[in-house]
Design a protein around this motif. Structure first.
Motif, PDB file in Angstrom:
ATOM      1  N   ASN A 321       6.930   2.473  -6.115  1.00 35.11           N
ATOM      2  CA  ASN A 321       6.816   1.762  -4.891  1.00 35.11           C
ATOM      3  C   ASN A 321       5.797   3.239  -3.736  1.00 35.11           C
ATOM      4  O   ASN A 321       5.586   2.139  -2.597  1.00 35.11           O
ATOM      5  N   LEU A 322       5.568   4.098  -4.424  1.00 33.66           N
ATOM      6  CA  LEU A 322       4.885   5.292  -3.207  1.00 33.66           C
ATOM      7  C   LEU A 322       3.378   4.663  -3.335  1.00 33.66           C
ATOM      8  O   LEU A 322       2.562   4.459  -2.104  1.00 33.66           O
ATOM      9  N   MET A 323       2.896   4.129  -4.380  1.00 27.45           N
ATOM     10  CA  MET A 323       1.642   3.292  -4.535  1.00 27.45           C
ATOM     11  C   MET A 323       1.224   2.035  -3.816  1.00 27.45           C
ATOM     12  O   MET A 323       0.760   2.179  -3.332  1.00 27.45           O
ATOM     13  N   MET A 324       2.511   1.640  -3.560  1.00 25.35           N
ATOM     14  CA  MET A 324       3.108   0.302  -3.107  1.00 25.35           C
ATOM     15  C   MET A 324       3.129   0.045  -1.254  1.00 25.35           C
ATOM     16  O   MET A 324       2.013  -0.666   0.076  1.00 25.35           O
ATOM     17  N   VAL A 325       4.047   1.513  -1.363  1.00 27.92           N
ATOM     18  CA  VAL A 325       3.831   1.642   0.884  1.00 27.92           C
ATOM     19  C   VAL A 325       2.375   1.998   1.264  1.00 27.92           C
ATOM     20  O   VAL A 325       2.359   2.165   2.222  1.00 27.92           O
ATOM     21  N   MET A 326       1.523   2.790   0.406  1.00 30.46           N
ATOM     22  CA  MET A 326       0.692   3.397   0.670  1.00 30.46           C
ATOM     23  C   MET A 326      -0.296   2.593   0.704  1.00 30.46           C
ATOM     24  O   MET A 326      -2.109   3.323   0.745  1.00 30.46           O
ATOM     25  N   GLY A 327      -1.064   1.143  -0.484  1.00 34.36           N
ATOM     26  CA  GLY A 327      -1.198   0.242  -0.397  1.00 34.36           C
ATOM     27  C   GLY A 327      -2.490   0.891  -1.111  1.00 34.36           C
ATOM     28  O   GLY A 327      -3.576   0.419  -1.527  1.00 34.36           O
TER      29      GLY A 327
END
Length: 371
Positions: A321-327
């Motif tokens: 999730n964190l990698m996703m929202v940070m691109g």
């Protein structure tokens, strides 16, 4: 009198630091959802809080299970979820472009979410039954691949690439921890290229767009790259300590899509800044660290594989999730557990917590009995 005298002992067996940490994560998440709704308990924070309390009670009940009881329930749970996934494909409710939910009247269930912990339990049970001398033979590989591949394929056609990836990752980690030879995983890594080509041909157009936008989000910042662009703006604008509670602009002015679900971390970071993000990540890492400690203390193969696999499942939840929202990864629809709005993810994480507490209690009980 006897029954009452047992209550304090049962309560003292619970890992209260972990429970309080999970409650703290959820409480922080409720503040974020409250703010995302413009300073209102409805429509997200109140329902999320009620569900958390109910599922936390269920986790405490699960913590009373013995290892043998968990073992007996694993295969039936796997079969029931496979049947549920088939029914989801035939009769499931469609929402957000996917057919992922079964309407059971009082609750709308997402069977694919429950498969995340169940695949770990199933493989742990499989390798627990397998003789130690067979672990490096083909008999230890092909049944496990079948157990993973069948639910992953059913989830992929919903379509739900993110959850299918989580099931594959949880299964692969459990296989690795069971002691399968490293060459198998090297070969699996090399097979990603042809498998990726095949998966690309099976993807829906919106899924292909997510991958392309991940590679170059600035190519269409107002179209297909809008989610990632706005998420980065929200996170960056929060600075070190954020704009302050209820003072976010990207989410309150509806610039940030899905600010209460998949991109809730961006909503949080805008108002609470880097400091809030670090505290939240540290809290999750503490829970994962505790779970891995349970695995290290475990005395049986099933308990070790289950605890380690379930702990890494929580880690994958948060990391993806964190990698996703940070691109840093494509948008694949993985929520931030206990923070993103949605009952299925909360239920899954608290089931994992309950099982970890059961394993921890059982191992401590075993040591005290023989010590």
């Amino acid at each position: 009198m006897i029954r009452n005298s047992l209550v304090p002992a049962q309560l003292t067996q619970l890992p209260w630091m972990v429970i309080l940490t999970v409650m703290g994560i959820t409480g922080f998440g409720l503040l974020v959802l409250y703010s995302a709704a413009g300073g209102s308990l409805e429509p997200w924070a109140l329902g999320q809080g009620v569900r958390f309390c109910l599922f936390l009670g269920g986790a405490v009940v699960l913590s009373r299970l013995r290892e043998e009881q968990i073992k007996k329930a694993v295969i039936p749970a796997y079969v029931i979820l496979l049947v549920a996934l088939v029914f989801t494909e035939l009769l499931g409710a469609v929402a957000g472009g996917g057919q992922r939910w079964l309407n059971l009247g009082i609750i709308r269930l997402q069977p694919s979410e429950l498969m995340k912990p169940v695949i770990v339990l199933t493989l742990a049970r499989f390798y627990d039954m397998l003789p130690a001398g067979e672990i490096r033979r083909w008999n230890a590989i092909w049944p496990a691949l079948g157990l993973i591949g069948l639910p992953a394929a059913l989830i992929l056609v919903q379509p739900d690439l993110g959850t299918a990836t989580m099931v594959l990752a949880g299964g692969a980690v459990t296989m690795f921890l069971a002691g399968l030879p490293l060459r198998l995983f090297i070969g699996g890594g090399l097979s990603v290229i042809p498998v990726g080509i095949g998966a690309w041909s099976m993807m829906h157009e919106y899924q292909r767009n997510r991958v392309l936008i991940f590679l170059d989000p600035e190519s269409d910042p107002l179209g297909k790259g809008y989610h990632i662009s706005q998420s980065k703006i929200a996170i960056g604008s929060g600075g070190l300590f954020g704009k302050g509670f209820l003072n976010g602009t990207q989410s309150h002015l509806d610039y940030l899509p899905e600010g209460h679900t998949d991109f809730v971390f961006a909503t949080m970071a805008e108002e609470w800044g880097l400091a809030g993000g670090v505290i939240l990540i540290a809290a999750f890492l503490f829970v994962v660290w505790w779970g891995l400690g349970v695995a290290l203390r475990a005395e049986t193969r099933f308990a070790r594989l289950t605890a380690a696999g379930l702990s890494t499942t929580i880690f994958f939840y948060v990391a993806v999730n964190l990698m996703m929202v940070m691109g840093l990864a494509p948008v694949v629809g993985i929520p931030l557990p206990l923070v993103s709005y949605g009952g299925s993810a909360v239920m899954t994480v608290l089931i994992i917590l309950g099982l970890l507490m059961a394993i921890d209690r059982g191992q401590r009980g075993s040591r005290s009995h023989f010590g």
